[in-house]
Motif scaffolding. Structure first.
Motif, mmCIF file in Angstrom:
data_model
loop_
_atom_site.group_PDB
_atom_site.id
_atom_site.type_symbol
_atom_site.label_atom_id
_atom_site.label_comp_id
_atom_site.label_asym_id
_atom_site.label_seq_id
_atom_site.Cartn_x
_atom_site.Cartn_y
_atom_site.Cartn_z
ATOM 1 N N LEU A 57 0.840 -1.207 0.000
ATOM 2 C CA LEU A 57 0.000 0.000 0.000
ATOM 3 C C LEU A 57 0.873 1.254 0.000
ATOM 4 N N MET A 89 -5.639 -8.742 6.742
ATOM 5 C CA MET A 89 -5.143 -7.558 7.443
ATOM 6 C C MET A 89 -6.260 -6.952 8.278
ATOM 7 N N PHE A 91 -6.996 -3.544 10.030
ATOM 8 C CA PHE A 91 -6.504 -2.170 10.081
ATOM 9 C C PHE A 91 -6.699 -1.577 11.480
ATOM 10 N N ALA A 95 -11.391 0.093 9.215
ATOM 11 C CA ALA A 95 -11.558 0.311 7.776
ATOM 12 C C ALA A 95 -12.636 -0.584 7.175
ATOM 13 N N LEU A 96 -13.779 -0.684 7.865
ATOM 14 C CA LEU A 96 -14.887 -1.475 7.323
ATOM 15 C C LEU A 96 -15.552 -0.717 6.179
ATOM 16 N N PHE A 97 -16.136 -1.483 5.233
ATOM 17 C CA PHE A 97 -16.852 -0.848 4.127
ATOM 18 C C PHE A 97 -18.222 -0.422 4.627
ATOM 19 N N ASP A 98 -18.448 0.890 4.730
ATOM 20 C CA ASP A 98 -19.723 1.301 5.340
ATOM 21 C C ASP A 98 -20.899 1.215 4.378
ATOM 22 N N SER A 99 -20.626 0.888 3.096
ATOM 23 C CA SER A 99 -21.739 0.696 2.172
ATOM 24 C C SER A 99 -22.282 -0.737 2.230
ATOM 25 N N LEU A 100 -21.611 -1.596 2.976
ATOM 26 C CA LEU A 100 -22.039 -2.996 3.035
ATOM 27 C C LEU A 100 -22.395 -3.383 4.464
ATOM 28 N N PHE A 108 -16.425 -10.530 2.286
ATOM 29 C CA PHE A 108 -15.932 -9.840 1.079
ATOM 30 C C PHE A 108 -14.849 -10.629 0.339
ATOM 31 N N GLY A 109 -13.821 -11.048 1.087
ATOM 32 C CA GLY A 109 -12.712 -11.768 0.462
ATOM 33 C C GLY A 109 -13.165 -13.102 -0.126
ATOM 34 N N GLN A 112 -15.367 -11.993 -3.346
ATOM 35 C CA GLN A 112 -14.664 -11.293 -4.424
ATOM 36 C C GLN A 112 -13.412 -12.022 -4.889
ATOM 37 N N ALA A 113 -12.568 -12.436 -3.931
ATOM 38 C CA ALA A 113 -11.281 -12.998 -4.323
ATOM 39 C C ALA A 113 -11.370 -14.501 -4.570
ATOM 40 N N ARG A 118 -22.685 -16.446 -2.659
ATOM 41 C CA ARG A 118 -23.016 -15.548 -1.552
ATOM 42 C C ARG A 118 -23.597 -16.253 -0.328
ATOM 43 N N ARG A 158 -13.107 -10.235 9.387
ATOM 44 C CA ARG A 158 -12.844 -10.083 7.960
ATOM 45 C C ARG A 158 -11.419 -10.524 7.610
ATOM 46 N N THR B 126 -10.487 6.879 5.260
ATOM 47 C CA THR B 126 -10.717 5.884 6.311
ATOM 48 C C THR B 126 -10.068 4.542 5.963
ATOM 49 N N GLU B 127 -9.201 4.534 4.968
ATOM 50 C CA GLU B 127 -8.423 3.361 4.562
ATOM 51 C C GLU B 127 -9.255 2.225 3.985
ATOM 52 N N GLN B 128 -10.507 2.519 3.595
ATOM 53 C CA GLN B 128 -11.319 1.455 2.989
ATOM 54 C C GLN B 128 -10.753 1.039 1.633
ATOM 55 N N LEU B 135 -7.906 -7.207 0.255
ATOM 56 C CA LEU B 135 -8.859 -8.285 -0.008
ATOM 57 C C LEU B 135 -8.835 -8.667 -1.491
ATOM 58 N N SER B 136 -7.672 -8.444 -2.119
ATOM 59 C CA SER B 136 -7.434 -8.851 -3.517
ATOM 60 C C SER B 136 -8.464 -8.266 -4.474
ATOM 61 N N THR B 137 -8.903 -7.051 -4.228
ATOM 62 C CA THR B 137 -9.877 -6.417 -5.108
ATOM 63 C C THR B 137 -9.280 -5.124 -5.631
#
Ligand SMILES: Nc1ncnc2c1ncn2[C@@H]1O[C@H](COP(=O)(O)OP(=O)(O)O)[C@@H](O)[C@H]1O
Ligand SMILES: [Mg+2]
Lengths: 260, 258
Positions: A57, A89, A91, A95-100, A108-109, A112-113, A118, A158, B126-128, B135-137
Motif C-alpha cells: 500500500l 489484514m 486495520f 476500515a470497514l466498508f460502510d456501504s455494506l 468480502f474476500g 470477491q477474491a 453468496r 474479515r 478511512t483506509e477502505q 482483499l485482492s480487489t
C-alpha cells in the motif's frame, strides 16, 4: 541474522519517508512460517507504515521485502497481487466498508477474491463473527451502527475469514475491555497454532503481547532495536526494552515532550 | 525580481503538467479496467440507478423550465421580424443540440459528481480503499469502472428524456400563452429536425457523463487529510467538471458540426 533464507516474511533495510520525515530507517525483521511475532513501540514510530509497506500500500524508497522468497519492492503489480493473495489484514481503525452490511464485510474476500457463492460465504461469515463474540443478529447491521470495539472485531473476522497463510493485526485489542481482549488474544494464538498461519501483530499491551507472541520486536526511530523470544523480554538487558516494558519516562528513549 | 516571477510561473506550469500527467494515468487505468474482466455487474446496476434513475427529477425540472423559457424568449426575438413560425424549430434544435446536454451535465455534476467524490474520498481517508487492496480487489475495477461506465451510458438517456420534456414545455407555453396552433407547432417541431441534432446532443451527453464520473472518482481517490480533505475533493470534483464540460462542449460542437 537468523534464517532469512526460509523466512515466510522478510524485510531487509527498508526505508520509507514522507517528505523529509524519515519514518522507517533501514528496518530489518524476519518472520518464520507459523510464527507469531508481536511488534511493540511508541505511537508514531512507523509500525502501521511498516505493515502498509509489506502489503504494497506504500512503496519504500529503499530495501527489500520478501514473502515466500519473492521480492516485492518495485515488483510488477501482478507479482505483488499473487504474493499477497493469501494474506489478511486488520486495520488499526478497522476500515470497514460502510456501504455494506457487517456480514458482507466479513464475506468480502470469500466472494470477491475466492469466487464463493453468496449464501455459502454468508454462512462462513456468521461463523467467523461468532468467533469474535458477535452474534448473528449483528450480521445485518451497518458497520456505522457499531461501537468502535465491535467494528474492530468485525475487522478481525474479515481478516481471518479466508483462513489466510499470513495475517497482520494492527492493534487488535486497543479499545476492547479486558475480557474481550483476552478472547481476541486467544483467537490470534489459535490462528497460528491450529491454522498454522504466520502472524505479525502490533500491540501496545505488554501482557497481551506476551500471551500472543513467539517473538517480540521493539521498534524505535524507524528500526528494530531488539528482537527475541517472548519469554526473554523481562530479563533481556536491553535498556530500550526495559524502559518500554516499565513504561518509564526516564531512559534512552527520547520523547518529544517537555519533562517536568 | 523578474527571476522570482519567472520561477513562480515555472512552478505553476510544472504543477499543472504534473496534474495533467497524473490525471492521464488515472484515466488510462480506469478505462483499462472498464474493458478488462472481471466485471462487477451488481455494482454497475447500482450506479445505473443512482446516476440515472435518481437524476430524472433534477434533469426533468431543468429541461421543462428551460424549454418553457426558451419558447418565450425566442418568440420575443422572432416576432421582431415576423418569423414566429421559427419558434418551434429553434426551441427543439437549441434543446437537443445544446441546452439539454449542457444543463443536464451541469446538474448531474452537482448531484452525482459531488456524491462520488465524497464517497470515494471518505473511503480513501478511512483506509477502505487500502482494505479493498488487501482483499485482492482492484479499487479501479471495483469503484471507478462501474461509475464511469454508468455515467457514460445514463447521461444520454437522461438527455433524451430532457429533450422530450423540454420540447413539451415549449409546446405548452407556445400553445397556452403565446397563441400558437397546436398541430402547426408540432409539425414545425419535427419537419426541420434532423437525426444528427438529437444524436450530436447524445454524444455530448455521453462525454459529459464520462467527465463527471471521472472527476468525482479522481478527486475522491486522491483526497487526503480527513474531513477537510474530503470537502476539498468534493468542491474540486464539481468545479473541474463544470469547467471541463463547458470547454469540451465547445470543441465537441466544432467537431460535430463537420
Ligand atoms: N500517508 C502518510 N503521509 C504522511 N505521513 C504519514 C503517512 N502515514 C504515516 N505518516 C507518518 O508516519 C509516522 C508513523 O506513523 P504510523 O506508522 O501510523 O505510527 P504507529 O507506529 O503509531 O502506527 C507518523 O509520524 C505519521 O505522521
Ligand atoms: Mg499505528
Amino acid at each position: 541474522m537468523p534464517m532469512s533464507g526460509n523466512a515466510k516474511i522478510s524485510l531487509k533495510n527498508v526505508k520509507k519517508s514522507f517528505g523529509n520525515k524519515h519514518v522507517l530507517n533501514g528496518l530489518n525483521i524476519d518472520i518464520a512460517e507459523g510464527e507469531s511475532v508481536v511488534v511493540i513501540g511508541g505511537s508514531g514510530t512507523g509500525k502501521s507504515v511498516m505493515l502498509k509497506c509489506i502489503l504494497g500500500l506504500l512503496e519504500p524508497e529503499e530495501g527489500e521485502i520478501f514473502i515466500d522468497g519473492q521480492q516485492l519492492v518495485g515488483a510488477r503489480p501482478s507479482v505483488q497481487e499473487k504474493a499477497l493473495r493469501n494474506t489478511g489484514m486488520l486495520f488499526q481503525y478497522a476500515a470497514l466498508f460502510d456501504s455494506l452490511p457487517v456480514w458482507e464485510n466479513v464475506a468480502f474476500g470469500l466472494i470477491q477474491a475466492h469466487g464463493m457463492e453468496r449464501g455459502a460465504a454468508k454462512h462462513i461469515a456468521i461463523e467467523k463473527l461468532a468467533l469474535v463474540g458477535l452474534d448473528a443478529d449483528m450480521a445485518h447491521h451497518s458497520p456505522a451502527d457499531l461501537s468502535v470495539g465491535m467494528q474492530k472485531r468485525v475487522g478481525l473476522a474479515r481478516a481471518i475469514a479466508t483462513d489466510p497463510e499470513i495475517i497482520f493485526f494492527d492493534e487488535p485489542t486497543t479499545g476492547l475491555d479486558p475480557i474481550m481482549g483476552d478472547v481476541i488474544d486467544n483467537l490470534i494464538r489459535d490462528c497460528t497454532k491450529h491454522l498454522g498461519a504466520s502472524t505479525l501483530t502490533i500491540s501496545h499491551d505488554m501482557e497481551s503481547a506476551q500471551k500472543i507472541a513467539d517473538k517480540i520486536a521493539l521498534i524505535y526511530k524507524g528500526g528494530v532495536v531488539w528482537m527475541g523470544p517472548a519469554d526473554e523480554i523481562d530479563h533481556c538487558g536491553n535498556p530500550y526494552v526495559e524502559q518500554f516494558v516499565r513504561g518509564d519516562i526516564n531512559g534512552p528513549i527520547e520523547l518529544d515532550i517537555l519533562k517536568p | 525580481m523578474e527571476w522570482n516571477f519567472l520561477a513562480a510561473i515555472g512552478r505553476v506550469a510544472l504543477r499543472f503538467m504534473r496534474s495533467v500527467g497524473h490525471l492521464s494515468l488515472f484515466t488510462v487505468q480506469s478505462f483499462k479496467h472498464i474493458v478488462l474482466p472481471p466485471f462487477y455487474l451488481r455494482l454497475f446496476l447500482k450506479q445505473l440507478m443512482f446516476i440515472g434513475y435518481y437524476s430524472l427529477p433534477v434533469v426533468g425540472m431543468t429541461a421543462l423550465f428551460t424549454g418553457m423559457v426558451l419558447a418565450l424568449q425566442i418568440y420575443v426575438g422572432s416576432s421582431r421580424f415576423n418569423a414566429e413560425s421559427a419558434v418551434a424549430t429553434i426551441v427543439v434544435i437549441g434543446l437537443t443540440r445544446e441546452l439539454a446536454p449542457v444543463l443536464s451535465g451541469l446538474m448531474v455534476a452537482g448531484r452525482v459528481g459531488a456524491a462520488i467524490a465524497a464517497e470515494i474520498g471518505t473511503m480513501r481517508v478511512t483506509e477502505q480503499i487500502d482494505a479493498l487492496v488487501t482483499l485482492s480487489t482492484n479499487p479501479y475495477k471495483y469503484l471507478v469502472a462501474p461509475r464511469i461506465l454508468a455515467g457514460m451510458i445514463t447521461l444520454p438517456m437522461l438527455v433524451l428524456v430532457g429533450d422530450i420534456v423540454g420540447v413539451s414545455g415549449g409546446y405548452l407555453v407556445a400553445t397556452e400563452s403565446l397563441g400558437f396552433n397546436a398541430s402547426g407547432y408540432i409539425k414545425n417541431t419535427f419537419d426541420y429536425l434532423e437525426a444528427r441534432d438529437v444524436i450530436s446532443g447524445l454524444v455530448k451527453a455521453s462525454v459529459f457523463g464520462g467527465i463527471i464520473t471521472l472527476m468525482g472518482c479522481y478527486h475522491g481517490f486522491n483526497s487526503s487529510g480527513g474531513a477537510q480533505g474530503v470537502g476539498r475533493a468534493t468542491t474540486n470534483a464539481v468545479v473541474s467538471s463544470f469547467i471541463l464540460i463547458l470547454i469540451s462542449d465547445y470543441f465537441l460542437t466544432v467537431m460535430l458540426l463537420k
